[in-house]
Design a protein around this motif. Structure first.
Motif, PDB file in Angstrom:
ATOM      1  N   GLY A 141      42.402  48.294  34.038  1.00  0.00           N
ATOM      2  CA  GLY A 141      41.552  49.459  34.275  1.00  0.00           C
ATOM      3  C   GLY A 141      41.013  49.494  35.695  1.00  0.00           C
ATOM      4  N   LEU A 142      40.528  50.655  36.098  1.00  0.00           N
ATOM      5  CA  LEU A 142      40.070  50.836  37.469  1.00  0.00           C
ATOM      6  C   LEU A 142      38.894  49.934  37.810  1.00  0.00           C
ATOM      7  CD1 LEU A 142      40.229  52.346  40.156  1.00  0.00           C
ATOM      8  CD2 LEU A 142      38.767  54.116  39.160  1.00  0.00           C
ATOM      9  N   ARG A 143      37.996  49.737  36.868  1.00  0.00           N
ATOM     10  CA  ARG A 143      36.828  48.917  37.157  1.00  0.00           C
ATOM     11  C   ARG A 143      37.236  47.494  37.529  1.00  0.00           C
ATOM     12  NH1 ARG A 143      31.999  48.925  32.866  1.00  0.00           N
ATOM     13  NH2 ARG A 143      33.684  48.129  31.555  1.00  0.00           N
ATOM     14  N   PHE A 144      38.239  46.949  36.828  1.00  0.00           N
ATOM     15  CA  PHE A 144      38.719  45.606  37.141  1.00  0.00           C
ATOM     16  C   PHE A 144      39.387  45.579  38.520  1.00  0.00           C
ATOM     17  CE2 PHE A 144      42.236  42.549  37.198  1.00  0.00           C
ATOM     18  CZ  PHE A 144      41.552  41.377  36.971  1.00  0.00           C
ATOM     19  N   ILE A 145      40.159  46.624  38.837  1.00  0.00           N
ATOM     20  CA  ILE A 145      40.845  46.686  40.145  1.00  0.00           C
ATOM     21  C   ILE A 145      39.835  46.732  41.275  1.00  0.00           C
ATOM     22  CG2 ILE A 145      42.404  48.062  41.567  1.00  0.00           C
ATOM     23  CD1 ILE A 145      43.723  49.021  38.972  1.00  0.00           C
ATOM     24  N   MET A 146      38.795  47.533  41.119  1.00  0.00           N
ATOM     25  CA  MET A 146      37.778  47.638  42.168  1.00  0.00           C
ATOM     26  C   MET A 146      37.048  46.315  42.356  1.00  0.00           C
ATOM     27  SD  MET A 146      36.183  51.441  41.446  1.00  0.00           S
ATOM     28  CE  MET A 146      35.120  51.332  42.884  1.00  0.00           C
ATOM     29  N   LYS A 147      36.749  45.655  41.261  1.00  0.00           N
ATOM     30  CA  LYS A 147      36.076  44.358  41.349  1.00  0.00           C
ATOM     31  C   LYS A 147      36.968  43.327  42.020  1.00  0.00           C
ATOM     32  CE  LYS A 147      33.620  40.981  38.478  1.00  0.00           C
ATOM     33  NZ  LYS A 147      33.211  40.624  37.095  1.00  0.00           N
ATOM     34  N   GLN A 148      38.255  43.394  41.755  1.00  0.00           N
ATOM     35  CA  GLN A 148      39.200  42.441  42.340  1.00  0.00           C
ATOM     36  C   GLN A 148      39.258  42.557  43.860  1.00  0.00           C
ATOM     37  OE1 GLN A 148      43.191  43.047  40.940  1.00  0.00           O
ATOM     38  NE2 GLN A 148      44.013  41.230  41.964  1.00  0.00           N
ATOM     39  N   TYR A 149      39.221  43.779  44.377  1.00  0.00           N
ATOM     40  CA  TYR A 149      39.340  43.999  45.815  1.00  0.00           C
ATOM     41  C   TYR A 149      37.994  44.242  46.511  1.00  0.00           C
ATOM     42  CZ  TYR A 149      44.326  44.482  44.870  1.00  0.00           C
ATOM     43  OH  TYR A 149      45.629  44.249  44.472  1.00  0.00           O
ATOM     44  N   GLY A 150      36.924  44.234  45.772  1.00  0.00           N
ATOM     45  CA  GLY A 150      35.615  44.440  46.381  1.00  0.00           C
ATOM     46  C   GLY A 150      35.374  45.865  46.832  1.00  0.00           C
ATOM     47  N   ALA A 151      36.071  46.834  46.236  1.00  0.00           N
ATOM     48  CA  ALA A 151      35.890  48.241  46.594  1.00  0.00           C
ATOM     49  C   ALA A 151      34.670  48.803  45.885  1.00  0.00           C
ATOM     50  CB  ALA A 151      37.133  49.045  46.220  1.00  0.00           C
TER      51      ALA A 151
END
Length: 370
Positions: free
Chosen positions: A297-307
């Motif tokens: 999900g998007l929330r996990f992707i953002m957390k992974q890259y610090g966005a």
């Protein structure tokens, strides 16, 4: 005859005794009704004066607020930059001059209103109300809308600057849409409008935004796709909470993807779920809708890259549709323009650019400065 039995002559009675005996007792005075009636007049007069003063102050405040927004917006655009002598000092000097001018105008109004009240006590409030009405009419003009956009950028800072940048990406995407194909798409959408409008109202989503989402997903050609998408909104994996919320409104026999009403509710509930998850960030909510639970999900992707927002996540979406929110909102804008104008407007013709910016992008708002 004894002296004790003799009566004194009437002429020898004391003067005070004669007066008391000759005058009848005075009746108690009744309170005049006129005085009791007259006591109500000051209360009525006080209420009238308070009302007139409130109208006067309110009218002048509206004029002052409109003038402040216009000046700040114009100055922010005219003196944009970081140089001291060409940008910063002229901007500060203009604000200082406006404050001085406002003080002088208020002093002049104080003297003028004394003369106006001599002619009529209603005159100051009437003039102030007229000035406020004129200021309100000016705020709906395209030029003020443009100035208000500059003002929003000035006050909003980095967040507003990002919003304006993304908004112009939407305008550019709308400009690239083919009008004939867009007209056909809007015609195909008409039979589904009642179902989409109901779903938008149920889940507190802009109806034009929801129509743009359906246009992006299915072009209003409901079908089953090879990736599992179904119906108008190409529903695949629906969050459990969103599905439960929808299923409570539909009987079991109506819970089929081919039912446009049920499909519209599923799409709206899913979008509302992701908007809530993304703290009502429209671009992130639409992107999360498109990505779904893939890759965590998007929330996990953002957390992974610090966005932290849509701008900072874009460089990391090379294999994901980072332009998806832009496409959805360009279709949404087309639906809004068609609904308000009765036709589509060519972005590059005449003054249509400012007019479209004044109409505003569904979910984003109005007054985007060019």
């Amino acid at each position: 005859m004894p002296r004790s039995t003799q009566q004194l002559p009437a002429a020898k009675l004391p003067p005070t005794a004669r007066k008391k005996s000759s005058r009848p007792a005075a009746a108690p005075k009744k309170k005049s009704k006129k005085k009791s009636r007259g006591k109500k007049k000051p209360a009525i007069s006080l209420r009238r004066n308070v009302l007139l003063l409130s109208v006067e102050i309110g009218g002048l405040a509206i004029v002052g607020i409109a003038a402040s927004i216009a000046l700040l917006g114009y100055s922010a655009n005219r003196f944009a930059g970081t140089r001291i002598f060409s940008s910063l000092l002229p901007f500060a000097g203009g604000i200082f001059g406006f404050i001085v001018l406002t003080a002088l105008l208020l002093l002049g109004w104080k003297r003028l209103r004394t003369r106006l009240q001599g002619w009529s006590p209603h005159l100051p409030a009437t003039i102030a109300f007229g000035l406020a009405l004129a200021a309100a009419l000016l705020t709906i003009q395209d030029r003020f809308t443009q100035t208000f956009g500059h003002y929003r950028t000035l006050v909003g800072g980095r967040a507003e600057a990002g919003r304006v940048t993304l908004a112009h990406q939407v305008f550019a995407a709308y400009r690239r849409l083919e009008p004939p194909a867009l007209e056909k798409l809007i015609d195909r959408a008409q039979p589904y409008h009642p179902a989409i409008e109901e779903a938008a109202r149920t889940y507190a989503i802009d109806v034009d935004l929801l129509q743009g989402l359906a246009a992006t997903e299915s072009s209003y050609l409901p079908r089953q796709s090879h990736d599992g998408g179904q119906g108008l909104f190409q529903i695949t994996q629906i969050p459990a909470a969103a599905r439960d919320r929808v299923d409570r409104l539909f009987a079991p026999e109506l819970r089929v993807p081919d039912n446009p009403r049920y499909n519209a509710h599923l799409g709206a509930a899913t979008l509302r779920h992701y908007l809530t998850e993304m703290k009502d960030d429209l671009f992130l909510g639409l992107l999360a809708y498109n990505i779904g639970p893939a890759n965590g999900g998007l929330r996990f992707i953002m957390k992974q890259y610090g966005a932290t927002d849509f701008v900072t996540i874009q460089p990391y979406l090379q294999r994901l549709p980072r332009d998806y929110p832009i496409r959805v909102l360009s279709y949404s804008l087309a639906f809004r323009i068609h609904q308000r104008e009765g036709r589509l407007l060519a972005y590059e013709e005449g003054g249509n650019a400012l007019r479209i910016q004044g109409i505003g992008i569904p979910g984003i708002g109005q007054g985007v400065s060019p």
